[in-house]
Every structure is written in structure tokens, then in C-alpha cells.
Enzyme design. Structure first.
Site, PDB file in Angstrom:
ATOM      1  N   GLU A  10      12.563   3.240   2.306  1.00  0.00           N
ATOM      2  CA  GLU A  10      13.427   2.647   3.326  1.00  0.00           C
ATOM      3  C   GLU A  10      14.924   2.794   3.017  1.00  0.00           C
ATOM      4  O   GLU A  10      15.649   1.801   2.937  1.00  0.00           O
ATOM      5  CB  GLU A  10      13.051   1.182   3.537  1.00  0.00           C
ATOM      6  CG  GLU A  10      11.617   1.012   3.999  1.00  0.00           C
ATOM      7  CD  GLU A  10      11.193  -0.441   4.174  1.00  0.00           C
ATOM      8  OE1 GLU A  10      12.009  -1.335   3.881  1.00  0.00           O
ATOM      9  OE2 GLU A  10      10.047  -0.666   4.585  1.00  0.00           O
ATOM     10  N   ASN A  23       9.734   7.267   2.067  1.00  0.00           N
ATOM     11  CA  ASN A  23       8.935   6.444   2.981  1.00  0.00           C
ATOM     12  C   ASN A  23       9.874   5.610   3.850  1.00  0.00           C
ATOM     13  O   ASN A  23      10.811   4.993   3.340  1.00  0.00           O
ATOM     14  CB  ASN A  23       8.014   5.531   2.162  1.00  0.00           C
ATOM     15  CG  ASN A  23       6.951   4.861   2.996  1.00  0.00           C
ATOM     16  OD1 ASN A  23       6.275   5.512   3.781  1.00  0.00           O
ATOM     17  ND2 ASN A  23       6.793   3.556   2.821  1.00  0.00           N
ATOM     18  N   HIS A  47       4.454   0.738  11.449  1.00  0.00           N
ATOM     19  CA  HIS A  47       4.251  -0.692  11.703  1.00  0.00           C
ATOM     20  C   HIS A  47       4.557  -0.943  13.175  1.00  0.00           C
ATOM     21  O   HIS A  47       5.700  -0.797  13.615  1.00  0.00           O
ATOM     22  CB  HIS A  47       5.184  -1.545  10.838  1.00  0.00           C
ATOM     23  CG  HIS A  47       4.868  -1.507   9.381  1.00  0.00           C
ATOM     24  ND1 HIS A  47       3.678  -1.974   8.871  1.00  0.00           N
ATOM     25  CD2 HIS A  47       5.587  -1.075   8.322  1.00  0.00           C
ATOM     26  CE1 HIS A  47       3.676  -1.828   7.555  1.00  0.00           C
ATOM     27  NE2 HIS A  47       4.822  -1.278   7.195  1.00  0.00           N
ATOM     28  N   GLU A 104       1.620   3.286   6.409  1.00  0.00           N
ATOM     29  CA  GLU A 104       1.456   1.828   6.343  1.00  0.00           C
ATOM     30  C   GLU A 104       1.066   1.245   7.695  1.00  0.00           C
ATOM     31  O   GLU A 104       1.533   0.171   8.076  1.00  0.00           O
ATOM     32  CB  GLU A 104       2.758   1.159   5.874  1.00  0.00           C
ATOM     33  CG  GLU A 104       3.285   1.642   4.547  1.00  0.00           C
ATOM     34  CD  GLU A 104       4.530   0.889   4.086  1.00  0.00           C
ATOM     35  OE1 GLU A 104       4.835  -0.182   4.668  1.00  0.00           O
ATOM     36  OE2 GLU A 104       5.196   1.361   3.151  1.00  0.00           O
ATOM     37  N   ASP A 142      -0.163  -0.691  10.855  1.00  0.00           N
ATOM     38  CA  ASP A 142      -0.847  -1.883  11.351  1.00  0.00           C
ATOM     39  C   ASP A 142      -0.349  -2.148  12.762  1.00  0.00           C
ATOM     40  O   ASP A 142       0.770  -1.792  13.123  1.00  0.00           O
ATOM     41  CB  ASP A 142      -0.668  -3.108  10.444  1.00  0.00           C
ATOM     42  CG  ASP A 142       0.768  -3.361  10.022  1.00  0.00           C
ATOM     43  OD1 ASP A 142       1.696  -2.805  10.646  1.00  0.00           O
ATOM     44  OD2 ASP A 142       0.990  -4.102   9.050  1.00  0.00           O
TER      45      ASP A 142
END
Length: 582
Positions: free
Chosen positions: A380, A431, A467, A498, A500
Site C-alpha cells: 500500500e 500489493n 476489497h 485479498e 472479500d
């Protein structure tokens, strides 16, 4: 003196005896059937994986690790003491006694603690949910302190100090009979504390802690004996750590991924606490996925809590689990502006900050050299401030990041080069979140990767976190595809890192939307040759990081392919279908 009130339905007995001399504890090992037989919990049991301790000649030296979890804005510092996940724990059918002898307590300015967990804590992305436990210890001033967590808050529900004058080698007693814990030292009864049913589920896990106090050089204390005994004819068994190898299935995500026709992995972020304590979680993790991402154990505040102090035991557990189940490890993360221990932010000297970062990378990546397949080297780096994309900062995070503040963009180059030196065969990723969609954030990330490649920085891939916290985060898979292809033109791999998809209780067709979103991103990955893996951030809502942590205990969200009861959802079925269609 009894504290609290109410009558609890079950009787539990826990006795921890610490007296200023040896000889006050039981001897030998029993069969664990109750009636006073002793079980020696130190000898012939594994304590080598207990963070913060060293084991020698059946004696444990407990050192101050100062493990804390900071908030995302780097404030606070919630204690995160370790526990022995890979060692013995107890299964009790009623009353029992635990006896512990401690040496070197109350003599050098720090506190010494034994903690018994009725239920193991849950770590939700930089926040620790405390569940029922009892903590007993000798403080620096020689008092005996008992603290009890009831599972309803971060802080102890009950805390009681008893005058003792204890120091040196100490054998202390805390007995829970009925609904009270009785506290005894040197054969002197100090008082009682109300038991809110800490061990109502019949399990006891062990943690050992040392507080440094004002002297960071404190050597800690030693546990020289730990004995368990059933009382009143009740049953008691000592349970060893479970086998890590799990039964494989031909009807699983990993089995489908193996048939893709090229190297491709399906994975999830995993946490060591449920992995060692929840058999259903463990079975699914080992059978369904070919890759794991450590959810927290590789972050600096978990394995590098103090300057020059590393403890890899929790992270090593995840690597051992992966090896036992033929899984790859995507290691997360070496350099980030979050999840930093407070000491990493204390120095403003740019050269010292640089040395701190490089030493950390060399030590951590060096420790896991050859054991992990991939690293999130930088996590990030893009700014949350929209203005930064137009004011000359090139979209990079320029505040709250000690690395950027000390070195500017060059910290990214340095981090990747250091990671390559430390672990030459691992693939190295950057990432980032929010770069699946079109806009200035993606444009800035693409430009960054292009500059890194032009400078010869050894970046192998980019992780798209995916996300989808709100409906506005749900992106057309074709937009994601265009970004994957843009990276391919630069010679860079991509992965879903990642994912979700939280859905609201009142969201119509929420489960269908969730399934479509996950399936759409997986389909793109399977169809684009430079996309190497698809991972979700966790796999079950039981431990999902999107749980509502504003209440205690947290309320599980609806975000992942398995629900809180570990039942597969439509999303899981759709992922299987996409693999079958590939």
C-alpha cells in the site's frame, strides 16, 4: 474476600501454587483420569514454539517481548501477549489444579505472569479480541495480582491485588471452587475472586509473559515446574498439538486449480490461532487451498516487536503448516506504513530509518529464505489523499510512512533490491488496494511500476487486493482485465491478493452478488496468462476481518466463501464452477 456475585452452573477448579520454596508441588506424571493424578506439562511436551521463551533442560526462560498491536493510524498499543499454540493444553471435565513454580520474580523491576485461556484470542487485522482467561502473576513490588477477562471487553473484568512480599523462587496458589477463585501464597490464604465461568468450555491454553518495567535489559523469569491435576474425581487430559497434515480431497478449490494447465494457485489469508485450535478451520485450510498468506504473523509488530528482538515462532507455525500440506506461502509483508511497532517510528534521522528498514528486510527475508514462494515487499504505497495525485507527489503516500518521509520514492527501490538479495528465488510483489478500478489511483500505480522497471528494480508482480467493502467498490471484471493486461505489457505478473465482498443484511440478492464478484475476478485471472493466483482475505466469516468490532464480542460479517458456521456459500460453489469452465 469474595468479589462479584451470581451463581454459575458449573464447578471449575484451577490451582496455581507458587511458594517461596520448592517442594510445595506434586511430583510425577499421572494418567490424567482424575482423583489426584499429576500431569507434568513441561517435561516430554513441546514448548519450543512458545514465543518469547527459550527452553533448556525442562526449564523455560521467559523474556519480555513487548508485543503490542497499534491502530491503523499508529495510535494506541493493545497488548498482544503470546501463548503456546503448538504445545500442550488441557481438556477438563470438571475441577482441576494447575501448579506452577517461578524463579527470578519480583527482583528486577518487572512483572512475571502465567495466563490460562479458556478460549484463545482472535486477531482481526490489527485488533485483538480477548476471550475468557485468567492471568496471575507476581508484580515488581512483590504483590500477587489476579486478572480475569470474561470475553466482553479488552480490559480485565476483574483485577485484584494481594499483599504477599513474594520474590525469588515463588510457588503461588489460585483455586477456583464453584464460582470463586481462591488465592493462596506460602500456604497463606490471601482471598478469593469471582469466577465468571472462564473455563466453561473445558479447555485451558497456556501463555507466559514478562514485563520489562523500566529496565529494557531485564532478563525475565524462569518457569521450572508446571503440573496439572484433576480434583474431586473429575477427568483431565493433557492434549498435545494437533497434526498439521490434513486429509486432501479431489473435490476442492486446490484440486481444481491443479487442473488449470499452467501453474496457478488458489489461496486465503490464514491466522495461526484458529489454525491450531479450531479443527474444522484447520481441515478446510489444509484441504481447500494451495497457497496461504499469513494474515498478521509476518507483520513487523508481530515478529519484530522490539529493536533487535525478533520472534518468528508464530510465523514459523504457518510455514510448517504450509509445508505439511504442500502449500505455497505468499509472505505478507516486509515494508508497510501500518502494523509497525512503536520503536520503528521513534527515530527521525533518515539514514537510521533506512538502516532499520534494510536490517528488517535482511533478517526477516533471510530467515524465510527458500521457505516462501513470494513476498509482498511493499504494501500500500499509494496515497489516500486525492490531492496527492496532482500536487507532484506522484500519488505516493507522503505522510504516516516513515520510509517515504526518510527516503522518498527510493525506499521502494531499496526495499525490493534488499528483498532480492535476502531471498533470491522468491517472487517479489507490490500489493495495493483500490487499483482495480479506473482513475488516478490506478494511473499513478501503473506509472510507478513503469518507473521501477525502467530503473531495473526487481519487481515481479502486483497484487490487486479487491476489497469490495461497499457496492461502489464492485468493479466490472473487464476493467480489472485491462489492468492485468497493462501489467503484462511491462513484463509484470498480477494476482488477486485479498478479496472479500461484504454484503448487507438488507441487500437483495447479496449472496448472488458476492458469488458473481468473486467468480468474475477469478475468471479473469484464469484467462490472463500473467495472473498467477487468486486469494481471499480469510475464508470464513467466523474469523473474518470485516467483522463489526465496534461491539463486543464482534458480530461476524458476510464477506467470505464460508459462513461463520464454516458452511460453504454460493460463492464457493461459483468458484468451483469457474475452475471447471476454464
Amino acid at each position: 474476600m469474595d468479589l462479584g456475585g451470581g451463581t454459575w452452573q458449573r464447578l471449575t477448579a484451577v490451582v496455581l501454587v507458587m511458594a517461596v520454596a520448592a517442594g510445595c508441588t506434586g511430583q510425577g506424571e499421572g494418567a490424567g483420569a482424575g482423583g489426584g493424578n499429576d500431569e507434568d506439562l513441561l517435561r516430554n511436551h513441546d514448548w519450543t514454539q512458545m514465543p518469547g521463551t527459550t527452553a533448556r533442560n525442562d526449564i523455560l526462560r521467559v523474556s519480555a517481548s513487548d508485543r503490542h498491536i497499534v491502530e491503523q493510524d499508529s495510535s494506541g498499543g493493545q497488548p498482544n501477549p503470546p501463548l503456546n499454540l503448538a504445545g500442550p493444553h488441557l481438556r477438563s471435565g470438571g475441577d482441576f489444579t494447575v501448579t506452577a513454580r517461578m524463579s527470578g520474580v519480583g527482583v528486577d523491576g518487572g512483572d512475571s505472569w502465567l495466563r490460562l485461556y479458556g478460549r484463545v484470542p482472535v486477531i482481526y487485522d490489527e485488533w485483538r479480541q480477548e476471550r475468557p482467561s485468567l492471568r496471575v502473576g507476581v508484580t515488581a513490588d512483590g504483590q500477587v495480582k489476579v486478572q480475569i477477562w470474561d470475553g466482553e471487553g479488552d480490559e480485565p473484568a476483574t483485577s485484584k491485588d494481594f499483599d504477599c512480599g513474594c520474590s525469588g523462587t515463588v510457588t503461588l496458589a489460585v483455586s477456583s471452587i464453584g464460582d470463586t477463585f481462591r488465592v493462596t501464597a506460602d500456604g497463606r490464604r490471601l482471598g478469593t475472586v469471582q469466577d465468571p465461568g472462564v473455563f466453561a468450555e473445558g479447555t485451558v491454553w497456556f501463555g507466559l509473559e514478562a514485563d520489562a518495567g523500566e529496565d529494557e535489559r531485564r532478563e525475565g523469569w524462569r518457569l521450572t515446574q508446571l503440573i496439572a491435576r484433576a480434583e474431586s474425581g473429575d477427568s483431565l487430559r493433557v492434549i498435545k498439538a494437533p497434526q498439521l497434515r490434513q486429509e486432501q480431497s479431489g473435490d476442492s478449490l486446490r484440486a481444481r486449480a491443479a487442473d488449470v494447465g499452467r501453474p496457478f494457485d488458489v489461496g486465503a489469508a490464514l491466522a495461526e490461532n484458529p489454525l491450531l485450535t479450531d479443527s474444522r478451520y484447520r481441515a478446510l485450510a489444509g484441504s481447500q487451498f494451495s497457497m496461504l498468506t499469513p494474515e498478521n504473523a509476518f507483520k513487523p509488530q508481530f515478529l519484530h516487536p522490539r529493536r533487535g528482538v525478533y520472534d518468528f515462532r508464530d510465523a514459523d507455525l504457518l510455514v510448517r503448516f504450509a509445508r505439511a500440506n504442500d502449500m505455497k506461502v505468499h509472505a505478507h509483508t516486509l515494508v508497510w506504513h501500518e502494523a509497525l511497532p512503536s520503536w520503528m517510528r521513534e527515530n527521525d534521522d533518515p539514514e537510521e530509518v533506512r538502516r532499520t528498514m534494510l536490517r528488517h528486510i535482511a533478517m526477516v527475508a533471510g530467515h524465510f529464505k527458500g521457505k516462501v514462494a513470494e513476498w509482498d515487499v511493499v504494501n500500500e504505497p499509494m496515497s489516500d489523499d486525492e490531492k496527492s495525485y496532482t500536487n507532484g507527489d506522484l500519488g505516493l503516500r507522503s505522510v504516516q510512512s516513515p520510509w517515504f518521509e526518510a527516503m522518498g520514492e527510493e525506499y521502494i527501490d531499496e526495499a525490493f533490491r534488499a528483498a532480492r538479495r535476502a531471498d533470491p528465488k522468491a517472487r517479489l510483489f507490490l500489493n495495493e488496494y483500490g487499483v482495480e478500478e479506473e482513475g488516478e489511483r490506478w494511473d499513478a500505480l501503473y506509472d510507478l511500476v513503469k518507473r521501477l522497471k525502467e530503473r531495473g528494480v526487481p519487481i515481479d508482480g502486483v497484487g490487486f487486493q479487491n476489497h469490495e467493502y461497499a457496492p461502489g467498490d464492485r468493479i466490472d471484471p473487464e476493467t480489472f482485465r485491462s489492468h492485468v493486461r497493462d501489467l503484462a505489457e511491462l513484463g509484470v505478473q498480477a494476482r488477486v491478493s485479498e478479496m472479500d465482498v461484504p454484503i448487507g443484511e438488507d441487500e437483495e440478492d447479496g449472496r448472488q452478488i458476492q458469488a458473481d464478484e468473486m467468480a468474475g475476478k477469478l475468471r479473469v485471472c484464469l484467462e490472463e496468462p500473467n495472473c498467477t493466483s487468486f486469494s481471499t482475505w480469510g475464508f470464513t466469516d467466523r474469523y473474518g476481518s470485516t467483522a463489526d468490532t465496534k461491539i463486543y464480542p464482534p458480530r461476524a460479517a458476510d464477506s467470505l466463501p464460508w459462513d461463520a458456521a464454516l458452511r460453504p456459500k454460493l460463492a464457493y460453489e461459483r468458484l468451483l464452477e469457474v475452475f471447471d469452465e476454464a
